[in-house]
Design a protein around this motif. Structure first.
Motif, PDB file in Angstrom:
ATOM      1  N   CYS A  19      30.203  69.807  33.612  1.00 29.10           N
ATOM      2  CA  CYS A  19      31.454  69.364  34.286  1.00 29.10           C
ATOM      3  C   CYS A  19      31.441  70.210  35.491  1.00 29.10           C
ATOM      4  O   CYS A  19      31.118  71.113  35.842  1.00 29.10           O
ATOM      5  CB  CYS A  19      32.506  69.514  33.302  1.00 29.10           C
ATOM      6  N   ASN A  57      33.857  70.038  27.055  1.00 30.30           N
ATOM      7  CA  ASN A  57      34.982  69.279  27.204  1.00 30.30           C
ATOM      8  C   ASN A  57      34.379  67.718  27.406  1.00 30.30           C
ATOM      9  O   ASN A  57      33.195  67.443  27.460  1.00 30.30           O
ATOM     10  CB  ASN A  57      35.292  69.387  28.861  1.00 30.30           C
ATOM     11  N   GLU A  73      25.947  58.574  24.491  1.00 27.90           N
ATOM     12  CA  GLU A  73      26.492  59.702  24.797  1.00 27.90           C
ATOM     13  C   GLU A  73      25.796  60.437  26.133  1.00 27.90           C
ATOM     14  O   GLU A  73      24.677  60.538  25.941  1.00 27.90           O
ATOM     15  CB  GLU A  73      26.550  60.841  23.599  1.00 27.90           C
ATOM     16  N   LEU A  74      26.732  60.724  27.013  1.00 25.86           N
ATOM     17  CA  LEU A  74      26.028  61.541  28.075  1.00 25.86           C
ATOM     18  C   LEU A  74      26.335  62.935  28.113  1.00 25.86           C
ATOM     19  O   LEU A  74      27.350  63.295  27.636  1.00 25.86           O
ATOM     20  CB  LEU A  74      26.390  60.956  29.482  1.00 25.86           C
ATOM     21  N   TYR A  75      25.273  63.776  28.390  1.00 32.11           N
ATOM     22  CA  TYR A  75      25.717  65.243  28.300  1.00 32.11           C
ATOM     23  C   TYR A  75      25.375  65.629  29.730  1.00 32.11           C
ATOM     24  O   TYR A  75      24.279  65.210  30.367  1.00 32.11           O
ATOM     25  CB  TYR A  75      24.575  65.789  27.303  1.00 32.11           C
ATOM     26  N   GLY A  76      26.077  66.625  30.118  1.00 26.48           N
ATOM     27  CA  GLY A  76      26.073  67.220  31.549  1.00 26.48           C
ATOM     28  C   GLY A  76      26.727  68.421  31.554  1.00 26.48           C
ATOM     29  O   GLY A  76      27.335  68.857  30.775  1.00 26.48           O
ATOM     30  N   VAL A  89      34.689  63.684  28.433  1.00 26.94           N
ATOM     31  CA  VAL A  89      35.534  62.695  29.236  1.00 26.94           C
ATOM     32  C   VAL A  89      35.317  61.311  28.623  1.00 26.94           C
ATOM     33  O   VAL A  89      33.836  60.923  28.186  1.00 26.94           O
ATOM     34  CB  VAL A  89      34.837  62.840  30.699  1.00 26.94           C
ATOM     35  N   GLU A  90      36.008  60.473  28.556  1.00 31.11           N
ATOM     36  CA  GLU A  90      35.792  59.198  28.087  1.00 31.11           C
ATOM     37  C   GLU A  90      35.539  58.134  29.367  1.00 31.11           C
ATOM     38  O   GLU A  90      36.240  58.364  30.309  1.00 31.11           O
ATOM     39  CB  GLU A  90      37.109  58.296  27.302  1.00 31.11           C
ATOM     40  N   PHE A  91      34.696  57.018  29.285  1.00 28.62           N
ATOM     41  CA  PHE A  91      34.511  56.296  30.328  1.00 28.62           C
ATOM     42  C   PHE A  91      34.357  54.816  29.663  1.00 28.62           C
ATOM     43  O   PHE A  91      33.782  54.780  28.292  1.00 28.62           O
ATOM     44  CB  PHE A  91      33.456  56.756  31.157  1.00 28.62           C
ATOM     45  N   LEU A  98      31.139  61.511  27.740  1.00 29.10           N
ATOM     46  CA  LEU A  98      30.418  62.321  28.619  1.00 29.10           C
ATOM     47  C   LEU A  98      31.026  63.411  28.313  1.00 29.10           C
ATOM     48  O   LEU A  98      32.292  63.832  28.799  1.00 29.10           O
ATOM     49  CB  LEU A  98      30.828  61.706  30.038  1.00 29.10           C
ATOM     50  N   THR A  99      30.025  64.278  27.608  1.00 26.55           N
ATOM     51  CA  THR A  99      30.339  65.699  27.154  1.00 26.55           C
ATOM     52  C   THR A  99      29.745  66.799  27.876  1.00 26.55           C
ATOM     53  O   THR A  99      28.671  66.710  28.118  1.00 26.55           O
ATOM     54  CB  THR A  99      29.823  65.746  25.945  1.00 26.55           C
ATOM     55  N   CYS A 100      30.442  67.821  28.257  1.00 24.10           N
ATOM     56  CA  CYS A 100      29.851  69.006  28.987  1.00 24.10           C
ATOM     57  C   CYS A 100      29.300  69.690  28.166  1.00 24.10           C
ATOM     58  O   CYS A 100      29.662  70.203  27.019  1.00 24.10           O
ATOM     59  CB  CYS A 100      31.301  69.627  29.701  1.00 24.10           C
TER      60      CYS A 100
END
Lengths: 144, 144
Positions: free
Chosen positions: B131, B96, B126-129, B98-100, B89-91
């Motif tokens: 943070c 930044n 790959e999720l983008y959002g 985050v692993e999930f 999950l990438t900002c």
DNA sequence: GTGAAAATGAAAGTCATTCGCAATTATCTT
DNA sequence: AAGATAATTGCGAATGACTTTCATTTTCAC
């Protein structure tokens, strides 16, 4: 929506090249690379530059008229974004692409994002595998 | 596993550059680009070539010692593959990562593949959002 | 029609990655 | 341990997918 209107909606000038690109993009195969589009367009107007194709495709994708999928190394693939959201299942052997949608997965993605306090803006989900045809071929080859 | 053994397992010769690259990869930050590795390695041995780093990283990823993630345009990111499978999950604002892990999503992916008769070999999620930190900054900026 | 602003094509430029190859090294072989 | 031999390396050049630049057209608002 007529092609001219699409172009005007983007605050761009209506040119023969843009009309031609739209023509090709909307009447050709559903997944295509910029190169594919360039070649189809060239066949109908040999005076077109591929920068024009790239530029317009980029603009279209920035405004969500087409979806751009960039997987490492290989050229970006595009598709007309008219249809509902979906992800892809690609055969690693023959490059055949199957589209699928799974609202359950989408919902779980939102949930994961929320868990980490992220607001989700986008995602990429690409599955890779071997399609039924290629699996058949492979086992046939093994039996030989 | 000692680094020499890893290299021998790959049927490669043990060289100082490969040992150094492994050193950097396993003791540095968990996500890195080839450029990152190259720079760290250069600091300890100015006589090393860029191509050597790329070549070895590629080999390592081919043998699943590292995972290679290539998202369109930007340089490939790698990570040591020792840990359990996970996605990212990438900002989009501060990069930044985050692993999930979410076994439910994994299971649904398998289900989708099976639906279409594919045998799943791999996937990219790959999720983008944005943070939490960046969201806070953004709303602060808006309030100003 | 006219002219300012936008668009285009051709070519040059980026940027990440890969390749070719002569020189260097690691690992046999004896 | 010295030499044979085959892998490895560093360098620079090549590749491939875009992206930019810019002089020359085109479009379109007046």
């Amino acid at each position: 929506m007529p092609h001219k209107k699409i172009i005007r909606d983007l605050n761009l000038k209506v040119t023969s090249q843009r009309l031609l690109i739209l023509e090709v993009v909307r009447n050709g195969p559903s997944h295509f690379t910029a190169q594919d589009v360039f070649e189809s367009v060239l066949a109908r107007n040999p005076e077109i530059g591929f920068a024009t194709v790239y530029r317009f495709l980029r603009t279209l994708s920035e405004h969500s008229y087409v979806t751009e999928i960039r997987m490492g190394g290989m050229p970006a693939r595009y598709e007309w974004a008219g249809k509902r959201h979906h992800d892809h299942l690609t055969c690693v052997s023959c490059a055949n692409i199957v589209e699928f949608e799974n609202t359950e997965i989408e919902r779980l993605q939102e949930k994961v994002a929320k868990q980490f306090g992220f607001s989700l803006t986008d995602h990429v989900l690409e599955l890779y595998g071997v399609c039924p045809e290629c699996r058949a071929k492979e086992s046939a080859a093994k039996a030989r």
